[in-house]
Each structure stands twice: as C-alpha cells, then as structure tokens.
Motif scaffolding. Structure first.
Motif, mmCIF file in Angstrom:
data_model
loop_
_atom_site.group_PDB
_atom_site.id
_atom_site.type_symbol
_atom_site.label_atom_id
_atom_site.label_comp_id
_atom_site.label_asym_id
_atom_site.label_seq_id
_atom_site.Cartn_x
_atom_site.Cartn_y
_atom_site.Cartn_z
ATOM 1 N N PHE A 13 0.842 -1.207 0.000
ATOM 2 C CA PHE A 13 0.000 0.000 0.000
ATOM 3 C C PHE A 13 0.873 1.252 0.000
ATOM 4 N N ASP A 37 -10.166 -3.536 -4.011
ATOM 5 C CA ASP A 37 -9.345 -4.690 -3.631
ATOM 6 C C ASP A 37 -9.147 -5.551 -4.877
ATOM 7 N N VAL A 38 -7.911 -5.888 -5.156
ATOM 8 C CA VAL A 38 -7.588 -6.616 -6.382
ATOM 9 C C VAL A 38 -7.950 -8.116 -6.276
ATOM 10 N N PHE A 39 -8.175 -8.574 -5.048
ATOM 11 C CA PHE A 39 -8.687 -9.945 -4.825
ATOM 12 C C PHE A 39 -10.051 -9.810 -4.139
ATOM 13 N N PHE A 93 -8.199 -5.529 10.245
ATOM 14 C CA PHE A 93 -7.418 -6.547 10.962
ATOM 15 C C PHE A 93 -6.127 -5.940 11.506
ATOM 16 N N GLY A 99 -5.346 -11.858 10.940
ATOM 17 C CA GLY A 99 -5.699 -11.938 9.519
ATOM 18 C C GLY A 99 -5.121 -10.833 8.664
ATOM 19 N N GLN A 100 -4.345 -9.929 9.279
ATOM 20 C CA GLN A 100 -3.761 -8.836 8.486
ATOM 21 C C GLN A 100 -2.631 -9.381 7.613
ATOM 22 N N THR A 101 -2.655 -9.017 6.336
ATOM 23 C CA THR A 101 -1.598 -9.459 5.425
ATOM 24 C C THR A 101 -0.808 -8.289 4.849
ATOM 25 N N VAL A 102 -1.405 -7.104 4.841
ATOM 26 C CA VAL A 102 -0.692 -5.895 4.379
ATOM 27 C C VAL A 102 -0.598 -4.964 5.582
ATOM 28 N N HIS A 106 -5.830 -0.353 7.104
ATOM 29 C CA HIS A 106 -6.889 -0.242 6.094
ATOM 30 C C HIS A 106 -8.197 -0.790 6.617
ATOM 31 N N HIS A 108 -11.669 -2.582 5.187
ATOM 32 C CA HIS A 108 -12.323 -3.248 4.055
ATOM 33 C C HIS A 108 -13.800 -2.841 4.069
ATOM 34 N N HIS A 121 -10.631 -14.765 1.230
ATOM 35 C CA HIS A 121 -9.741 -13.634 1.481
ATOM 36 C C HIS A 121 -8.471 -13.865 0.649
HETATM 37 P P1 AMP Z 1 -5.586 -7.650 5.051
HETATM 38 O O1 AMP Z 1 -5.529 -9.137 5.007
HETATM 39 O O2 AMP Z 1 -6.685 -7.089 5.890
HETATM 40 O O3 AMP Z 1 -4.223 -7.085 5.362
HETATM 41 O O4 AMP Z 1 -6.018 -7.201 3.602
HETATM 42 C C1 AMP Z 1 -5.165 -6.853 2.594
HETATM 43 C C2 AMP Z 1 -6.031 -6.771 1.371
HETATM 44 O O5 AMP Z 1 -5.274 -6.148 0.373
HETATM 45 C C3 AMP Z 1 -6.476 -8.127 0.829
HETATM 46 O O6 AMP Z 1 -7.896 -8.153 0.766
HETATM 47 C C4 AMP Z 1 -5.859 -8.180 -0.558
HETATM 48 O O7 AMP Z 1 -6.705 -8.772 -1.485
HETATM 49 C C5 AMP Z 1 -5.620 -6.728 -0.860
HETATM 50 N N1 AMP Z 1 -4.531 -6.449 -1.758
HETATM 51 C C6 AMP Z 1 -3.280 -6.972 -1.745
HETATM 52 N N2 AMP Z 1 -2.530 -6.421 -2.715
HETATM 53 C C7 AMP Z 1 -3.310 -5.504 -3.343
HETATM 54 C C8 AMP Z 1 -3.116 -4.601 -4.423
HETATM 55 N N3 AMP Z 1 -1.950 -4.520 -5.070
HETATM 56 N N4 AMP Z 1 -4.147 -3.827 -4.808
HETATM 57 C C9 AMP Z 1 -5.334 -3.890 -4.172
HETATM 58 N N5 AMP Z 1 -5.578 -4.719 -3.137
HETATM 59 C C10 AMP Z 1 -4.591 -5.518 -2.726
#
Ligand code: AMP
Length: 142
Positions: A13, A37-39, A93, A99-102, A106, A108, A121
């Motif tokens: 991000f 969200d790209v996914f 998250f 569950g946070q991955t980025v 943010h 959702h 997810h």
């Molecule tokens: P979280 O798991 O809450 O950290 O969510 C991260 C979100 O970012 C997930 O729903 C991903 O699908 C989304 N995501 C990851 N990379 C990108 C990207 N390049 N553009 C838009 N969304 C993204």
C-alpha cells in the motif's frame, strides 16, 4: 511478525501511495486513498487507507483514524447507492494472527448480496477492467 513494530515503507500500500504500483482508485483526498481490492471477496470490495504511515489501529493517530472511518462511511453509502447490496461488512485486521496481510492500516468495505457466498480472502485476482467498471459506478454515486 509482531502487532507492533516498525512501519515497512516497502509494503504494497505504501508503494501504491507513492505511485510505484497501480490501483483502481475510487476516492482520494489529502489524507485518504480508497481503491478496489484486487482480490475482491465480493463485487465492490473496497479498501480505505490513510496516507500517513501506520501499521494498524494501535499506532494510528486519532485524527487519521477519525478521517478514515468518516470516509469509510461515505464510501459505504456510495457503494450502497451504486451497487444495491443487501448488506455491507466493514472489517479491519490488526496483526498477522488477526488476519492482516498488508501492514498499512486499512478498512475493508465488503458488500454482501443475498444468496451469494463470500469469496476467499485473497482468493482470485480480478480483471482490472471489471474493477474499473465497478469503481466508476461507485464514483458516480459519491
Ligand atoms: P488484510 O488481510 O486485511 O491485510 O487485507 C489486505 C487486502 O489487500 C487483501 O484483501 C488483498 O486482497 C488486498 N490487496 C493486496 N494487494 C493488493 C493490491 N496490489 N491492490 C489492491 N488490493 C490488494
């Protein structure tokens, strides 16, 4: 990875904010960016992020957090008006075990439609043209 710690300036991000990675933009102000969200877990799945660097709700400034939830409401209303979902989930998250991955704060906004199961997810990557078409409908309702 700890729930606290240093902000990674190379998270995805941060790269989007610097214009180093593309996104399908829905809204931008001096303090906030929202994009698709790209996914997507459903049609209209939108992410709302502060421009200031913070990992999660623990290290965010109160002002940024206030703006973030205010804009999340504005976007949820536009999504409601544009896409007519039957429900809207707002999630956020904090930390990998949650569950946070980025690791840039943010929210959702995930519209829900009667009879349609939620996608996984991080499930399937959407076609950018499809995302743009949905984003344009949301933008028109802002
Ligand atoms: P979280 O798991 O809450 O950290 O969510 C991260 C979100 O970012 C997930 O729903 C991903 O699908 C989304 N995501 C990851 N990379 C990108 C990207 N390049 N553009 C838009 N969304 C993204």
């Amino acid at each position: 990875m700890s729930i606290t710690g240093n902000y990674d300036t190379d998270n995805i991000f941060a790269k989007i904010l610097r214009g180093e990675m593309p996104c399908v933009k829905v809204f931008e102000s001096d303090h906030i960016l929202a994009f698709m969200d790209v996914f997507p877990q459903s049609e209209g799945h939108t992410l709302v992020i502060p421009k200031s660097p913070c990992r999660n709700i623990l290290d965010a400034g109160a002002k940024d957090l206030g703006r973030l939830i205010g804009t999340t409401q504005t976007l949820a209303r536009a999504i409601h008006s544009a896409l007519k979902p039957d429900g809207i989930v707002v999630t956020q998250f904090n930390g990998a075990p949650a569950g946070q991955t980025v690791f840039h704060l943010h929210f959702h906004i995930i519209p829900r439609y009667d009879g349609k199961a939620l996608g996984a997810h991080g499930g399937h990557m959407a076609d950018p043209d499809d995302l743009k078409a949905v984003a344009d409908r949301i933008i028109a309702a802002l």
